[in-house]
Design a protein around this motif. Structure first.
Motif, PDB file in Angstrom:
ATOM      1  N   THR A 127     -15.861  22.678  33.979  1.00 26.29           N
ATOM      2  CA  THR A 127     -15.870  23.679  32.914  1.00 26.29           C
ATOM      3  C   THR A 127     -15.306  25.013  33.390  1.00 26.29           C
ATOM      4  O   THR A 127     -14.500  25.634  32.685  1.00 26.29           O
ATOM      5  N   ASP A 128     -15.718  25.484  34.558  1.00 27.63           N
ATOM      6  CA  ASP A 128     -15.233  26.777  35.056  1.00 27.63           C
ATOM      7  C   ASP A 128     -13.716  26.801  35.176  1.00 27.63           C
ATOM      8  O   ASP A 128     -13.063  27.755  34.745  1.00 27.63           O
ATOM      9  N   SER A 129     -13.151  25.782  35.769  1.00 34.70           N
ATOM     10  CA  SER A 129     -11.702  25.751  35.957  1.00 34.70           C
ATOM     11  C   SER A 129     -10.962  25.668  34.631  1.00 34.70           C
ATOM     12  O   SER A 129      -9.906  26.283  34.452  1.00 34.70           O
ATOM     13  N   ILE A 130     -11.525  24.943  33.685  1.00 34.63           N
ATOM     14  CA  ILE A 130     -10.897  24.851  32.369  1.00 34.63           C
ATOM     15  C   ILE A 130     -10.899  26.220  31.698  1.00 34.63           C
ATOM     16  O   ILE A 130      -9.925  26.600  31.040  1.00 34.63           O
ATOM     17  N   GLN A 131     -11.968  26.984  31.893  1.00 35.94           N
ATOM     18  CA  GLN A 131     -12.020  28.344  31.325  1.00 35.94           C
ATOM     19  C   GLN A 131     -10.965  29.241  31.967  1.00 35.94           C
ATOM     20  O   GLN A 131     -10.328  30.050  31.278  1.00 35.94           O
ATOM     21  N   TYR A 132     -10.770  29.137  33.274  1.00 34.53           N
ATOM     22  CA  TYR A 132      -9.710  29.906  33.948  1.00 34.53           C
ATOM     23  C   TYR A 132      -8.341  29.541  33.355  1.00 34.53           C
ATOM     24  O   TYR A 132      -7.504  30.400  33.125  1.00 34.53           O
ATOM     25  N   LEU A 133      -8.136  28.262  33.140  1.00 31.78           N
ATOM     26  CA  LEU A 133      -6.861  27.797  32.590  1.00 31.78           C
ATOM     27  C   LEU A 133      -6.654  28.332  31.167  1.00 31.78           C
ATOM     28  O   LEU A 133      -5.564  28.772  30.823  1.00 31.78           O
ATOM     29  N   ARG A 134      -7.709  28.306  30.377  1.00 27.31           N
ATOM     30  CA  ARG A 134      -7.618  28.832  29.007  1.00 27.31           C
ATOM     31  C   ARG A 134      -7.231  30.313  29.036  1.00 27.31           C
ATOM     32  O   ARG A 134      -6.370  30.762  28.272  1.00 27.31           O
ATOM     33  N   ALA A 135      -7.849  31.093  29.921  1.00 26.53           N
ATOM     34  CA  ALA A 135      -7.538  32.528  30.034  1.00 26.53           C
ATOM     35  C   ALA A 135      -6.088  32.733  30.472  1.00 26.53           C
ATOM     36  O   ALA A 135      -5.400  33.635  29.972  1.00 26.53           O
ATOM     37  N   ALA A 136      -5.613  31.904  31.385  1.00 28.45           N
ATOM     38  CA  ALA A 136      -4.221  32.014  31.844  1.00 28.45           C
ATOM     39  C   ALA A 136      -3.260  31.704  30.700  1.00 28.45           C
ATOM     40  O   ALA A 136      -2.215  32.351  30.561  1.00 28.45           O
ATOM     41  N   HIS A 137      -3.594  30.735  29.875  1.00 26.65           N
ATOM     42  CA  HIS A 137      -2.755  30.403  28.724  1.00 26.65           C
ATOM     43  C   HIS A 137      -2.679  31.583  27.752  1.00 26.65           C
ATOM     44  O   HIS A 137      -1.592  31.940  27.282  1.00 26.65           O
ATOM     45  N   LEU A 138      -3.820  32.192  27.471  1.00 26.66           N
ATOM     46  CA  LEU A 138      -3.829  33.350  26.569  1.00 26.66           C
ATOM     47  C   LEU A 138      -2.987  34.485  27.136  1.00 26.66           C
ATOM     48  O   LEU A 138      -2.246  35.147  26.405  1.00 26.66           O
ATOM     49  N   SER A 139      -3.077  34.705  28.442  1.00 20.78           N
ATOM     50  CA  SER A 139      -2.292  35.746  29.102  1.00 20.78           C
ATOM     51  C   SER A 139      -0.797  35.444  29.001  1.00 20.78           C
ATOM     52  O   SER A 139       0.004  36.323  28.677  1.00 20.78           O
ATOM     53  N   LEU A 140      -0.423  34.211  29.279  1.00 21.80           N
ATOM     54  CA  LEU A 140       0.981  33.813  29.196  1.00 21.80           C
ATOM     55  C   LEU A 140       1.496  33.963  27.764  1.00 21.80           C
ATOM     56  O   LEU A 140       2.579  34.510  27.537  1.00 21.80           O
ATOM     57  N   ARG A 141       0.711  33.486  26.817  1.00 20.80           N
ATOM     58  CA  ARG A 141       1.111  33.568  25.417  1.00 20.80           C
ATOM     59  C   ARG A 141       1.328  35.015  24.981  1.00 20.80           C
ATOM     60  O   ARG A 141       2.313  35.344  24.316  1.00 20.80           O
ATOM     61  N   ALA A 142       0.436  35.916  25.384  1.00 25.76           N
ATOM     62  CA  ALA A 142       0.565  37.338  25.034  1.00 25.76           C
ATOM     63  C   ALA A 142       1.821  37.942  25.658  1.00 25.76           C
ATOM     64  O   ALA A 142       2.543  38.705  25.008  1.00 25.76           O
ATOM     65  N   THR A 143       2.096  37.587  26.911  1.00 27.29           N
ATOM     66  CA  THR A 143       3.261  38.142  27.615  1.00 27.29           C
ATOM     67  C   THR A 143       4.566  37.690  26.976  1.00 27.29           C
ATOM     68  O   THR A 143       5.451  38.509  26.717  1.00 27.29           O
ATOM     69  N   VAL A 144       4.712  36.399  26.730  1.00 26.88           N
ATOM     70  CA  VAL A 144       5.976  35.915  26.164  1.00 26.88           C
ATOM     71  C   VAL A 144       6.150  36.420  24.736  1.00 26.88           C
ATOM     72  O   VAL A 144       7.265  36.734  24.318  1.00 26.88           O
ATOM     73  N   SER A 145       5.058  36.550  24.006  1.00 23.64           N
ATOM     74  CA  SER A 145       5.128  37.071  22.646  1.00 23.64           C
ATOM     75  C   SER A 145       5.579  38.534  22.650  1.00 23.64           C
ATOM     76  O   SER A 145       6.442  38.919  21.857  1.00 23.64           O
ATOM     77  N   ALA A 146       5.023  39.322  23.564  1.00 21.23           N
ATOM     78  CA  ALA A 146       5.398  40.745  23.655  1.00 21.23           C
ATOM     79  C   ALA A 146       6.867  40.910  24.030  1.00 21.23           C
ATOM     80  O   ALA A 146       7.503  41.895  23.639  1.00 21.23           O
ATOM     81  N   ARG A 147       7.396  39.950  24.761  1.00 20.92           N
ATOM     82  CA  ARG A 147       8.809  40.006  25.169  1.00 20.92           C
ATOM     83  C   ARG A 147       9.733  39.325  24.159  1.00 20.92           C
ATOM     84  O   ARG A 147      10.945  39.278  24.379  1.00 20.92           O
ATOM     85  N   GLY A 148       9.154  38.764  23.124  1.00 13.19           N
ATOM     86  CA  GLY A 148       9.960  38.079  22.115  1.00 13.19           C
ATOM     87  C   GLY A 148      10.535  36.765  22.595  1.00 13.19           C
ATOM     88  O   GLY A 148      11.547  36.287  22.069  1.00 13.19           O
ATOM     89  N   LEU A 149       9.887  36.160  23.565  1.00 10.78           N
ATOM     90  CA  LEU A 149      10.355  34.892  24.125  1.00 10.78           C
ATOM     91  C   LEU A 149       9.521  33.739  23.593  1.00 10.78           C
ATOM     92  O   LEU A 149       8.356  33.924  23.227  1.00 10.78           O
ATOM     93  N   PRO A 150      10.081  32.536  23.587  1.00  7.87           N
ATOM     94  CA  PRO A 150       9.284  31.387  23.155  1.00  7.87           C
ATOM     95  C   PRO A 150       8.350  30.925  24.283  1.00  7.87           C
ATOM     96  O   PRO A 150       8.675  31.057  25.465  1.00  7.87           O
ATOM     97  N   LEU A 151       7.218  30.422  23.897  1.00  8.84           N
ATOM     98  CA  LEU A 151       6.296  29.823  24.855  1.00  8.84           C
ATOM     99  C   LEU A 151       6.891  28.488  25.296  1.00  8.84           C
ATOM    100  O   LEU A 151       7.396  27.732  24.459  1.00  8.84           O
ATOM    101  N   PRO A 152       6.887  28.173  26.587  1.00 10.67           N
ATOM    102  CA  PRO A 152       7.394  26.858  27.007  1.00 10.67           C
ATOM    103  C   PRO A 152       6.616  25.745  26.303  1.00 10.67           C
ATOM    104  O   PRO A 152       5.455  25.925  25.918  1.00 10.67           O
ATOM    105  N   VAL A 153       7.252  24.603  26.159  1.00 13.92           N
ATOM    106  CA  VAL A 153       6.593  23.431  25.578  1.00 13.92           C
ATOM    107  C   VAL A 153       6.765  22.256  26.538  1.00 13.92           C
ATOM    108  O   VAL A 153       7.748  22.170  27.271  1.00 13.92           O
ATOM    109  N   ASN A 154       5.782  21.369  26.520  1.00 16.09           N
ATOM    110  CA  ASN A 154       5.895  20.162  27.323  1.00 16.09           C
ATOM    111  C   ASN A 154       6.974  19.272  26.718  1.00 16.09           C
ATOM    112  O   ASN A 154       7.156  19.244  25.498  1.00 16.09           O
ATOM    113  N   GLY A 155       7.701  18.570  27.577  1.00 16.42           N
ATOM    114  CA  GLY A 155       8.807  17.739  27.129  1.00 16.42           C
ATOM    115  C   GLY A 155       8.355  16.416  26.544  1.00 16.42           C
ATOM    116  O   GLY A 155       7.169  16.078  26.575  1.00 16.42           O
ATOM    117  N   PRO A 156       9.298  15.642  26.061  1.00 15.81           N
ATOM    118  CA  PRO A 156       8.960  14.357  25.448  1.00 15.81           C
ATOM    119  C   PRO A 156       8.532  13.295  26.471  1.00 15.81           C
ATOM    120  O   PRO A 156       7.801  12.377  26.126  1.00 15.81           O
TER     121      PRO A 156
END
Length: 190
Positions: free
Chosen positions: A89-118
């Motif tokens: 659970t702890d590590s999953i929470q760290y990962l969730r926080a990192a995702h929110l941070s990444l999402r905020a950064t790319v959004s502020a820069r007007g960049l797309p969030l990476p997506v997993n490939g097919p």
């Protein structure tokens, strides 16, 4: 991150036979993978307690013509050290926080969030989130992550309606090479 799990695990690494023999003889060290699609981020990748899957991976790399001529697998004793264990659970929470941070950064820069490939191994978003977490930890002067451990569901369902998949495994990415304590020959290697 934690040190709550059993410290040492047996990991298996798929590679080319030439490299595997050099690893066993101590002539070379493991090379870290650092692709933007590596789902656990940069590190030396091991299959926990699964030499057959490591060998299958080497065969898959050969079929994709990716630096494997003769599939091989070696074993290693891995000290998980400071582990981002994505089964906790702890590590999953760290990962969730990192995702929110990444999402905020790319959004502020007007960049797309990476997506997993097919393809199941193309984990661009997952890799970017793990890399962001490493950056956050470094920026806050926390102890660095030595290893990242996660469950990977892969392959076809075992039977219709199954939640079990034929290639499910636990994978470990070792960032700190000092966590690889010993290398040994795998008797099942072809």
């Amino acid at each position: 991150m934690h040190r709550l799990s059993t410290t040492f695990v047996l990991g298996y690494h798929g590679c080319d036979r030439t490299d595997g023999l050099k690893l066993l003889d101590g002539k070379i060290k493991f090379r870290q993978s650092d692709n933007d699609y590596d789902w656990l981020g940069p590190g030396v990748y091991f299959w926990e307690s699964n030499p057959d899957r490591a060998f299958q991976f080497a065969e898959e790399k050969k079929s994709r013509k990716q630096d494997v001529k003769t599939p091989f697998a070696v074993g290693a004793v891995v000290d998980l050290g400071q582990c981002l264990d994505l089964t906790t659970t702890d590590s999953i929470q760290y990962l969730r926080a990192a995702h929110l941070s990444l999402r905020a950064t790319v959004s502020a820069r007007g960049l797309p969030l990476p997506v997993n490939g097919p393809k199941s191994w193309e984990r661009f978003l997952d890799c970017a989130v793990i890399r962001r977490l490493h950056r956050i930890i470094k920026d806050r002067s926390y102890p660095p992550i030595d290893t990242v451990r996660g469950v990977f569901q892969e392959g076809k369902p075992m039977y219709p309606g199954s939640a079990f998949f034929e290639k499910t495994h636990i994978q470990i990415a070792v960032m700190n090479p000092d966590c690889i304590k010993a290398v040994f020959r795998v008797s099942k290697t072809k």
